[in-house]
Design an enzyme around this catalytic site. Structure first.
Site, PDB file in Angstrom:
ATOM      1  N   GLU A   1      90.193  60.821  70.016  1.00 39.88           N
ATOM      2  CA  GLU A   1      91.536  60.764  69.437  1.00 39.88           C
ATOM      3  C   GLU A   1      92.265  62.099  69.606  1.00 39.88           C
ATOM      4  OE1 GLU A   1      91.401  60.046  65.239  1.00 39.88           O
ATOM      5  OE2 GLU A   1      93.516  59.459  65.170  1.00 39.88           O
TER       6      GLU A   1
ATOM      7  N   ASP B   1      99.849  53.149  70.142  1.00 41.09           N
ATOM      8  CA  ASP B   1      98.638  53.327  70.942  1.00 41.09           C
ATOM      9  C   ASP B   1      98.594  52.274  72.051  1.00 41.09           C
ATOM     10  OD1 ASP B   1      98.484  54.210  68.205  1.00 41.09           O
ATOM     11  OD2 ASP B   1      96.387  54.710  68.525  1.00 41.09           O
TER      12      ASP B   1
ATOM     13  N   ARG C   1      86.497  53.658  61.908  1.00 36.13           N
ATOM     14  CA  ARG C   1      86.840  54.129  60.569  1.00 36.13           C
ATOM     15  C   ARG C   1      87.662  53.061  59.836  1.00 36.13           C
ATOM     16  NH1 ARG C   1      90.795  58.533  62.903  1.00 36.13           N
ATOM     17  NH2 ARG C   1      92.702  57.317  63.061  1.00 36.13           N
ATOM     18  N   ASP C   2      88.180  53.425  58.678  1.00 33.74           N
ATOM     19  CA  ASP C   2      88.898  52.427  57.876  1.00 33.74           C
ATOM     20  C   ASP C   2      90.331  52.240  58.369  1.00 33.74           C
ATOM     21  OD1 ASP C   2      89.648  54.943  57.188  1.00 33.74           O
ATOM     22  OD2 ASP C   2      89.348  54.722  55.030  1.00 33.74           O
ATOM     23  N   GLU C   3      90.476  51.972  59.678  1.00 37.28           N
ATOM     24  CA  GLU C   3      91.777  51.597  60.258  1.00 37.28           C
ATOM     25  C   GLU C   3      91.577  50.348  61.111  1.00 37.28           C
ATOM     26  OE1 GLU C   3      95.030  54.071  61.134  1.00 37.28           O
ATOM     27  OE2 GLU C   3      93.898  55.891  60.697  1.00 37.28           O
TER      28      GLU C   3
ATOM     29  N   ASP D   1      93.679  50.881  67.374  1.00 36.52           N
ATOM     30  CA  ASP D   1      93.625  52.329  67.563  1.00 36.52           C
ATOM     31  C   ASP D   1      92.191  52.795  67.741  1.00 36.52           C
ATOM     32  OD1 ASP D   1      93.069  51.617  64.901  1.00 36.52           O
ATOM     33  OD2 ASP D   1      93.770  53.522  64.099  1.00 36.52           O
TER      34      ASP D   1
ATOM     35  N   TRP E   1     106.529  53.652  68.824  1.00 28.41           N
ATOM     36  CA  TRP E   1     105.576  52.648  68.341  1.00 28.41           C
ATOM     37  C   TRP E   1     106.263  51.280  68.489  1.00 28.41           C
ATOM     38  CZ3 TRP E   1     104.303  57.461  68.092  1.00 28.41           C
ATOM     39  CH2 TRP E   1     102.994  57.830  67.866  1.00 28.41           C
TER      40      TRP E   1
ATOM     41  N   HIS F   1      89.266  56.308  70.723  1.00 28.41           N
ATOM     42  CA  HIS F   1      90.706  56.065  70.593  1.00 28.41           C
ATOM     43  C   HIS F   1      91.249  56.000  72.012  1.00 28.41           C
ATOM     44  CE1 HIS F   1      92.348  56.343  66.557  1.00 28.41           C
ATOM     45  NE2 HIS F   1      93.540  56.636  67.041  1.00 28.41           N
TER      46      HIS F   1
HETATM   47  C1  BGC Z   1      96.112  55.965  64.052  1.00 29.38           C
HETATM   48  C2  BGC Z   1      96.881  56.248  65.303  1.00 29.38           C
HETATM   49  C3  BGC Z   1      98.268  55.770  65.049  1.00 29.38           C
HETATM   50  C4  BGC Z   1      98.786  56.703  64.011  1.00 29.38           C
HETATM   51  C5  BGC Z   1     100.235  56.641  63.716  1.00 29.38           C
HETATM   52  C6  BGC Z   1      96.673  56.852  63.003  1.00 29.38           C
HETATM   53  O1  BGC Z   1      96.022  56.821  61.813  1.00 29.38           O
HETATM   54  O2  BGC Z   1      94.747  56.072  64.207  1.00 29.38           O
HETATM   55  O3  BGC Z   1      96.288  56.091  66.481  1.00 29.38           O
HETATM   56  O4  BGC Z   1      99.079  55.589  66.124  1.00 29.38           O
HETATM   57  O5  BGC Z   1      98.031  56.673  62.845  1.00 29.38           O
HETATM   58  O6  BGC Z   1     100.695  57.847  63.913  1.00 29.38           O
END
Ligand code: BGC
Length: 733
Positions: A613, A350, A341-343, A337, A402, A634
């Site tokens: 994003e 995505d 950041r912390d993801e 994504d 998704w 993003h």
């Molecule tokens: C991500 C998105 C992801 C979403 C789910 C977010 O935190 O960064 O891009 O698809 O969560 O809704």
């Protein structure tokens, strides 16, 4: 079979809060001369491997890659013959937590990392032997210069240290050598070097370096410090509206590098961590800053660029380039994504919305084949597709659009590259996703339960709400229908039995019928939003006699929003296509070239170098919309690039002759489209597919190029069927 299948996974005792790396090491003495030696290595974590202190696979980063570790781990093999000296080999494997045991795993702790390796040797006399990792006292683990390492938080590196605190190794339980697979994906490599453009002193008196481009990778610097002197930098994507370094949107990710000098000149870049950034702040650094010594290194999977776009609009060209940078920044072994950041996770939604544009921009066939294998392995026995792949501890939800990555991406790879293999490989995964949907709903033709992300980040809800207004169950039924339709087509392509094809045909018809009965009332869809009409029209779900009204409703919704888009993750990729396909290309161009918020070009007027994003990461007044979900890299909205290829320049594949075996050229040009020219190129094995047009006075000049072994259908005022060659047409506008 490579001898690594005999190896044991080994690890060592590591405290819960110890984020330092380990060097696993053993020395081998041969009693004969070695003719050939191959080193097979892998890790749960990230590794760098050495034989007699020479790094192997030096060009590859973040090995062994990120897979669904509990089911499979890639390993890599290196010919190390030239490194064997004096009949001896010291095998060293430097391992850090990485994706496996770092914070990104969501569950760091219980076992932060492990390693498995094997050395295959052929001696001069023709005999063979192999040496494997195992929990015996020949193997040791030591702490290294990497005293802290985490993908989110960065790295601390003490150049003064040698290997220290040697420990015994132990068997890493729960992992099986049978789960090893050879490298399947593209290797991750350093791809570009960006110079430090300028040194800024911010109003808060911070020393900040601007690299001019938001990107993913790391900084490499060459420094000579005093012994023990610290060089500390932080990374950020943007400055705030006062020009100060801004890190709030990184949430819990520290993105911080600390380097401690041993007094000698050395070049350093992090070993096991990457950052998403355009700016760095020099938190601790000598007064004298030499920009020449500091570079940003762009790192991503080694995908080959295939797609190019150019037009008379500089802003549109910049939008295209930003989408390319979105892909560079988020194709680091898995499609993520965001990179900062912390993801930084393989969010399936995505990836699904961006997959078509991605496949034109770069050759991503192998990249997605690997990720889709992990997607299939991550599916529950009931077919449920997790929202992130590889699955992350605690992110086990399921969401429509998704999970549909399971069907949409393989089918898109088939369309772009024309190779059925991806459909064969993914067929069971695709089919089980459809069964999951069918079984999880009480009505087999409507997906009307569960929690879904919906039209994520759409603007048709009160400020600050993440899920758009469009009914999530309307959306889930649309995607259900689409996935079933993909299964129907795939079953025909793969020549499945008649009853299977019939099964999907009937299921599809019934879903379409149920959709029309349930969601269309009083000449409208039940949720009257741009996205609802866009999805129903794009996936061709509406009864024929409703299409016209639905298009008018969509136009009404656009005009209600001041002639701007209000779509989120799901409506955005298709809105322009739907308008152009239904006779409203002028409005599609108006939305595409709109500069005011909300629009694709608005971020560019605010200086963006990647895709945001949100439509309003930076609001018109210069402040940030929020710090919670505010990634500046993003790629999702970069899906608009596929409209530039397919409609603006007019290159698409014939679905019945995929892989552009037959190219359809159909540029969408209108008198009011605001562009004077446009051109796109998609490189294929045999050469370049190219389409361009320019308007001069009242004439349009078209030029098309069809590579060898391809044919084309050129759709202008009439249709021309042509073979390889170059074609030019002039028409009145
Ligand atoms: C991500 C998105 C992801 C979403 C789910 C977010 O935190 O960064 O891009 O698809 O969560 O809704």
């Amino acid at each position: 079979m490579d001898s690594i299948y005999h190896a044991r996974w080994i690890t060592t005792d590591v405290e819960l809060d110890d984020y330092s790396a380990r060097m696993f090491q053993r020395k081998i003495e041969f009693d004969k001369k070695v003719r050939k030696a191959v080193f097979h290595v892998t890790a749960l974590g990230i590794y760098e491997a050495y034989v007699n202190e020479k790094q192997v696979g030096k060009d590859y980063r973040f090995l062994p890659g990120w897979t669904h570790y509990s089911r499979r781990v890639q390993y890599q093999s290196y010919d190390v013959t030239k490194y064997i000296k004096d009949n001896q080999a010291i095998l060293s494997v430097h391992v850090a937590r990485g994706w496996f045991g770092g914070r990104i795993s969501g569950n760091p702790g219980k076992m932060p990392f492990a390693m498995a390796c094997a050395l295959d040797v052929v001696f001069e006399d023709g005999t063979k032997d192999f040496y494997i990792s195992m929990a015996n006292d020949r193997w040791k683990a030591a702490k290294t210069k990497v005293i802290f390492s985490d993908i989110y938080d960065g790295e601390t590196y003490d150049e003064r240290l040698q290997l220290h605190d040697f420990q015994a190794v132990k068997t890493a339980h729960g992992y099986n050598p049978n789960d090893l697979v050879k490298q399947q994906g593209e290797y991750v490599k350093e791809q570009e070097t960006l110079p430090a453009l300028k040194l800024i002193t911010t109003p808060r008196n911070e020393r900040v370096i601007d690299f001019g481009q938001n990107m993913t990778g790391y900084v490499r610097f060459t420094v000579k410090g005093r012994i023990g002197q610290r060089f500390v930098i932080s990374h950020a994507e943007v400055l705030d509206n006062e020009g100060c370094f801004y890190t709030d949107n990184l949430r819990g990710a520290k993105q911080r590098i600390e380097y401690i000098s041993n007094g000698r000149v050395s070049a350093y870049s992090p070993h096991f961590s990457f950052q998403g950034f355009r700016y760095i702040r020099l938190d601790e650094w000598p007064d004298n800053v030499n920009l020449e010594d500091i570079k940003a290194i762009v790192v991503h999977s080694d995908i080959v660029r295939t797609g190019f776009f150019d037009s008379s609009s500089e802003l549109l060209n910049k939008l295209f380039t930003n989408a390319i940078w979105g892909q560079k920044g988020n194709f680091l072994d898995v499609p993520t994504d965001c990179p900062q950041r912390d993801e930084r996770l393989g969010w399936t939604g995505d990836a699904q919305v961006f997959a078509k544009a991605a496949s034109y921009n770069y050759n991503v066939k192998k990249f997605f084949a690997k990720w889709l294998t992990d997607l299939a392995l991550s599916q529950g026995t009931n077919g449920a597709v997790p929202v992130v792949v590889p699955i992350r501890y605690s992110y086990t939800g399921v969401s429509s659009a998704w999970g549909d990555a399971a069907t949409i991406i393989p089918y898109q790879m088939y369309l772009t590259y024309g190779d059925k293999k991806i459909l064969e490989d993914q067929y069971d995964s695709m089919a089980s996703w459809v069964e999951y949907i069918k079984n999880s709903s009480d009505n087999p033709y409507l997906w009307n339960n569960g929690t879904h992300y919906g039209d994520w980040l759409a603007l048709d809800v009160p400020f600050g709400t993440y899920k758009g207004k469009t009914d999530p169950y309307l959306i889930s039924t649309v995607y259900y229908a689409n996935s079933v339709d993909i299964l129907r087509k795939t079953s025909i392509i793969l020549k499945k039995r008649k009853n299977i094809i019939l099964y999907y045909e009937n299921l599809y018809k019934n879903i379409v019928k149920a959709f029309n009965e349930t969601y269309w009332k009083d000449e409208k869809l039940l949720t009257d939003t741009q996205t609802a009409y866009v999805l129903a029209l794009h996936f061709k779900l509406l009864n024929k006699d409703r299409v016209k009204t639905a298009v008018l409703n969509l136009l009404r919704k656009i005009s209600d929003s001041n002639n701007k888009i209000s779509t989120g993750f799901l409506g955005t990729p298709y809105i322009l296509h739907v308008l152009a396909d239904n006779g409203h290309a002028d409005i599609a161009y108006k939305l595409l070239l709109e500069k005011e918020y909300p629009s694709w070009l608005y971020p560019i007027t605010k200086g963006s170098t990647t895709i945001w994003e949100h439509w309003d990461n930076i609001k018109p007044d210069g402040t940030f919309w929020s710090k919670d979900m505010n990634s500046f890299n993003h790629y999702a909205y970069g899906a608009v690039a596929d409209f530039m290829y397919e409609k603006v320049a007019g290159i698409r594949t014939d679905e019945s002759k995929p892989g552009f075996a037959n190219i359809i050229f159909e540029p969408v040009v209108t008198k009011n489209c605001e562009l004077n020219h446009a051109k796109a190129v998609i490189k294929v094995k045999e050469g370049e597919i190219s389409s361009s047009w320019k308007i001069e006075k009242d004439m349009i000049y078209y030029r098309f190029e069809v590579p060898k072994k391809h044919t084309a259908t050129i759709c202008l005022n009439k249709t021309y069927e042509v073979g390889p060659g170059e074609y030019e047409y002039t028409l009145n506008i």
